[in-house]
Design a protein around this motif. Structure first.
Motif, PDB file in Angstrom:
ATOM      1  N   THR A  93      31.203  -3.721   3.362  1.00  0.00           N
ATOM      2  CA  THR A  93      31.893  -4.285   4.779  1.00  0.00           C
ATOM      3  C   THR A  93      32.190  -5.648   4.480  1.00  0.00           C
ATOM      4  O   THR A  93      31.475  -6.529   4.214  1.00  0.00           O
ATOM      5  CB  THR A  93      31.282  -4.348   5.941  1.00  0.00           C
ATOM      6  OG1 THR A  93      30.730  -2.867   6.253  1.00  0.00           O
ATOM      7  CG2 THR A  93      32.058  -4.548   7.113  1.00  0.00           C
ATOM      8  N   LEU A  94      33.647  -5.788   4.113  1.00  0.00           N
ATOM      9  CA  LEU A  94      34.145  -7.351   4.129  1.00  0.00           C
ATOM     10  C   LEU A  94      33.983  -8.025   5.257  1.00  0.00           C
ATOM     11  O   LEU A  94      34.605  -7.842   6.333  1.00  0.00           O
ATOM     12  CB  LEU A  94      35.646  -7.265   3.706  1.00  0.00           C
ATOM     13  CG  LEU A  94      36.221  -8.676   3.370  1.00  0.00           C
ATOM     14  CD1 LEU A  94      35.816  -9.298   2.196  1.00  0.00           C
ATOM     15  CD2 LEU A  94      37.630  -8.519   3.315  1.00  0.00           C
ATOM     16  N   ALA A 112      24.074  -2.167   2.716  1.00  0.00           N
ATOM     17  CA  ALA A 112      22.922  -1.888   3.184  1.00  0.00           C
ATOM     18  C   ALA A 112      22.045  -2.951   3.683  1.00  0.00           C
ATOM     19  O   ALA A 112      20.702  -3.320   3.342  1.00  0.00           O
ATOM     20  CB  ALA A 112      22.169  -1.489   1.672  1.00  0.00           C
ATOM     21  N   GLY A 113      22.633  -3.661   4.604  1.00  0.00           N
ATOM     22  CA  GLY A 113      21.743  -4.585   5.432  1.00  0.00           C
ATOM     23  C   GLY A 113      21.652  -5.989   4.756  1.00  0.00           C
ATOM     24  O   GLY A 113      20.913  -6.819   5.382  1.00  0.00           O
ATOM     25  N   ARG A 114      22.402  -6.148   3.649  1.00  0.00           N
ATOM     26  CA  ARG A 114      22.309  -7.426   2.842  1.00  0.00           C
ATOM     27  C   ARG A 114      23.541  -8.109   2.820  1.00  0.00           C
ATOM     28  O   ARG A 114      24.742  -7.319   2.469  1.00  0.00           O
ATOM     29  CB  ARG A 114      21.633  -7.211   1.421  1.00  0.00           C
ATOM     30  CG  ARG A 114      21.329  -8.513   0.908  1.00  0.00           C
ATOM     31  CD  ARG A 114      20.668  -8.208  -0.844  1.00  0.00           C
ATOM     32  NE  ARG A 114      21.850  -7.798  -1.591  1.00  0.00           N
ATOM     33  CZ  ARG A 114      21.456  -7.904  -2.998  1.00  0.00           C
ATOM     34  NH1 ARG A 114      20.383  -8.023  -3.388  1.00  0.00           N
ATOM     35  NH2 ARG A 114      22.498  -7.342  -3.803  1.00  0.00           N
ATOM     36  N   VAL A 160      23.192 -14.441  -2.308  1.00  0.00           N
ATOM     37  CA  VAL A 160      22.802 -13.502  -1.497  1.00  0.00           C
ATOM     38  C   VAL A 160      22.303 -13.909  -0.069  1.00  0.00           C
ATOM     39  O   VAL A 160      21.787 -15.141   0.029  1.00  0.00           O
ATOM     40  CB  VAL A 160      21.573 -12.863  -2.205  1.00  0.00           C
ATOM     41  CG1 VAL A 160      21.059 -11.553  -1.365  1.00  0.00           C
ATOM     42  CG2 VAL A 160      21.824 -12.229  -3.586  1.00  0.00           C
ATOM     43  N   ASP A 161      22.272 -12.991   0.918  1.00  0.00           N
ATOM     44  CA  ASP A 161      22.066 -13.337   2.417  1.00  0.00           C
ATOM     45  C   ASP A 161      22.999 -14.783   2.726  1.00  0.00           C
ATOM     46  O   ASP A 161      22.242 -15.589   3.439  1.00  0.00           O
ATOM     47  CB  ASP A 161      20.615 -13.482   2.447  1.00  0.00           C
ATOM     48  CG  ASP A 161      19.810 -12.366   2.395  1.00  0.00           C
ATOM     49  OD1 ASP A 161      18.764 -12.134   1.820  1.00  0.00           O
ATOM     50  OD2 ASP A 161      20.242 -11.136   2.601  1.00  0.00           O
TER      51      ASP A 161
END
Length: 291
Positions: A93-94, A112-114, A160-161
């Motif tokens: 998802t952008l 995937a939640g990240r 990341v995150d």
């Protein structure tokens, strides 16, 4: 009222005559065909990857699935890259797309939640926003060698995150792509046909080496005079105009560089641009042709 019209009639006639004169003068100007080298490119073959090849290809595959349809130069490059490993079945998802400059774009996505944030572009622009990149001088050496050999190079950095700890984690350069253009024979033929016997200039966002390689492939018998916008920006206007007067390849250009060049060429020619970049189509003061 009739008296006013009587005195204004010669003024109106003079304006009409001037406009007709300018129109005829414009018709007398020779055509100058401006060519975006990316127009001729069928694909960008990945010749070499410096760094984490697996992670770099995975991230490229992810952002290709969420790529906005803005038709910027960087988006053209990402779409043309080949090969890129297929991404997973579910689509990321952008969350954010930011075009920080013509040479640097950011893509933030959730999968995937990240949440992951990707920087893609040229080395200098990416390295300003990234840390933990290892040997930056080595990457510069690869970039210079690639340009000398007629290849293009791009860098990808990852954070990341990014959504959860905005501003607290830095980007890390995953790797550098060295790519070779593979031309589309049909588009090459159309470019040659469009040029005919007219004067032409390759007006390029790409580097000087790869722009020259593409130009020499399209017109193998031609002798080119090359210039880089990077080297001309610090010159006095008179000296820069002297270079534009002679150049048949003008590379490493920003939109502002291209705009100034077209404005200069308009004084003596009728510029006609062959390209698909949205910013060029919207902002360059010339006629645009889609092949």
């Amino acid at each position: 009222m009739p008296i006013v019209l009587f005195w204004l009639t010669p003024v109106f006639l003079l304006i009409v005559v001037i406009l007709l004169f300018l129109q005829e003068k414009q018709k007398d100007k020779p055509k100058l065909i401006l060519i975006d080298p990316l127009l001729a490119v069928e694909s960008l073959q990945i010749a070499r990857v410096v760094g984490d090849e697996k992670s770099l290809n995975q991230e490229l595959a992810m952002i290709r699935r969420i790529l906005p349809n803005n038709q910027t130069h960087l988006e053209q490059v990402i779409r043309l890259l080949n090969p890129v490993v297929p991404s997973r079945n579910s689509k990321p998802t952008l969350l954010k797309h930011a075009q920080h400059s013509e040479f640097l774009a950011e893509y933030r996505y959730e999968y995937a939640g990240r949440v992951t944030s990707i920087l893609f572009g040229r080395l200098d622009e990416v390295s300003e926003a990234a840390q933990d990149y290892g040997n930056l001088e080595q990457l510069r050496t690869h970039q210079e060698r690639a340009d000398h050999d007629g290849f293009a190079s791009f860098v990808l950095a990852r954070r990341v995150d990014a959504k959860l700890i905005e501003g607290r984690q830095t980007y890390r350069i995953l790797g550098q792509l060295i790519v070779e253009p593979e031309l589309n024979s049909s588009r090459v033929s159309k470019i040659r046909s469009a040029v005919g016997g007219s004067k032409y200039v390759f007006l390029s966002w790409l580097g000087l080496g790869v722009s020259t390689k593409i130009a020499e492939t399209i017109f193998p018998a031609a002798q080119f005079i090359s210039a880089s916008a990077i080297a001309t920006r610090q010159l006095q206007p008179k000296n820069r105009e002297a270079i534009l007067e002679r150049a048949t390849i003008y590379a490493n250009t920003t939109l502002n560089d291209r705009y100034e060049a077209v404005q200069f060429w308009r004084h003596k020619t009728e510029p006609i641009f062959l390209g698909t970049n949205a910013d060029d189509r919207d902002h360059l003061p010339c006629h645009h042709v889609a092949l």
